[in-house]
Design a protein around this motif. Structure first.
Motif, PDB file in Angstrom:
ATOM      1  N   GLU A 141       4.968 -38.844  16.907  1.00  0.00           N
ATOM      2  CA  GLU A 141       6.161 -38.444  17.675  1.00  0.00           C
ATOM      3  C   GLU A 141       6.600 -37.030  17.330  1.00  0.00           C
ATOM      4  N   LEU A 142       5.740 -36.300  16.620  1.00  0.00           N
ATOM      5  CA  LEU A 142       6.073 -34.929  16.219  1.00  0.00           C
ATOM      6  C   LEU A 142       5.062 -33.949  16.799  1.00  0.00           C
ATOM      7  N   SER A 143       5.476 -32.685  16.949  1.00  0.00           N
ATOM      8  CA  SER A 143       4.532 -31.649  17.372  1.00  0.00           C
ATOM      9  C   SER A 143       3.611 -31.311  16.201  1.00  0.00           C
ATOM     10  N   VAL A 144       2.483 -30.646  16.488  1.00  0.00           N
ATOM     11  CA  VAL A 144       1.548 -30.284  15.420  1.00  0.00           C
ATOM     12  C   VAL A 144       2.241 -29.415  14.370  1.00  0.00           C
ATOM     13  N   GLY A 145       3.049 -28.485  14.840  1.00  0.00           N
ATOM     14  CA  GLY A 145       3.757 -27.605  13.908  1.00  0.00           C
ATOM     15  C   GLY A 145       4.714 -28.388  13.007  1.00  0.00           C
TER      16      GLY A 145
END
Ligand SMILES: Nc1ncnc2c1ncn2[C@@H]1O[C@H](COP(=O)(O)OP(=O)(O)O)[C@@H](O)[C@H]1O
Ligand SMILES: [Mg+2]
Length: 222
Positions: A141-145
């Motif tokens: 549920e998170l971006s790669v960054g």
């Protein structure tokens, strides 16, 4: 703080053995911040894994924080890593079923223990890296960054003397990457930490105190 001599590491590929990393000598002082550069495939990740005690070298000696890790058993190296080293993996290696906060606390479990203090430190690191409102999100549920920043928090949660980072800012936009690096270097300075960061980004490298090109460390440097 870190001293390597005549280290080699090869990987076996069927009948063949591929020399992945070769270091004649490398010395890094306590509190030094070093950028490690080199073309793709020159052994940067292998060297970090050897420094972290994840891989044992085929030959050579490795002193870290006053201990010889090349003569330790795998379980001794695992314990040593938990207590002294924070590692940010190129592939992050977060555990999918767990939230950001839980992933950071898992880092504490292998180090100084998941105490109340560790939990406070984990939350504070997540807040300082801009993830205060993402603590209960899972990696998917998170971006790669954002995942990368969680991996950085996990590496720092035990307050390690040595921080090893494999292209930790590769997926950050410029301004976030700059902020995360600044925070990292601030935390490192406060704690007198030694930092070795693999990077392809000249801006990031220029903020470190020294840049080492892996190609120059070989026995027959090219
Ligand atoms: N598990 C492995 N098995 C066989 N060869 C490998 C393995 N991991 C890496 N290599 C080889 O070792 C060399 C160094 O790899 P690596 O340390 O990942 O380089 P870098 O991080 O600088 O790109 C490369 O030529 C790569 O193909
Ligand atoms: Mg690599």
């Amino acid at each position: 703080m870190i001293h390597l001599q005549n280290v080699t590491k090869s990987y076996r590929q069927g009948e063949r053995s591929v020399l992945a990393c070769e270091v004649r000598e490398l010395r890094i002082e306590k509190g030094e911040h070093v950028a490690l550069i080199g073309r793709s495939g020159t052994g940067k990740t292998t060297l970090l894994h050897v420094l972290a005690g994840i891989l044992r070298p085929d030959e050579g000696t490795i002193d870290i924080a006053g201990r010889r890790i090349d003569t330790m058993s795998e379980s001794e190296r695992d314990r040593f890593r938990g207590q002294h080293i924070g590692m940010v993996y190129q592939t992050f290696n977060l555990l999918q079923p767990f939230t950001a906060l839980e992933n950071v606390l898992l880092g504490a479990l292998f180090g100084r223990g998941a105490s109340h203090a560790a939990s406070q430190r984990a939350k504070s690191l997540l807040e300082r890296t801009g993830l205060g409102d993402r603590m209960h999100h899972r990696p998917s549920e998170l971006s790669v960054g954002q995942v990368q920043r969680v991996a950085i928090c996990r590496a720092l949660v035990n307050d390690p003397e040595v921080v090893l980072m494999d292209e930790p800012l590769g997926n950050q936009d410029r301004s976030t990457g700059g902020q995360v690096l600044q925070l990292l270097l601030e935390l490192a300075r406060e704690g007198g930490k030694t930092v070795v960061m693999v990077t392809h980004d000249p801006d990031s490298a220029s903020r470190m105190q020294r840049t080492i090109d892996l190609a120059t460390l070989r026995r027959h440097a090219s």
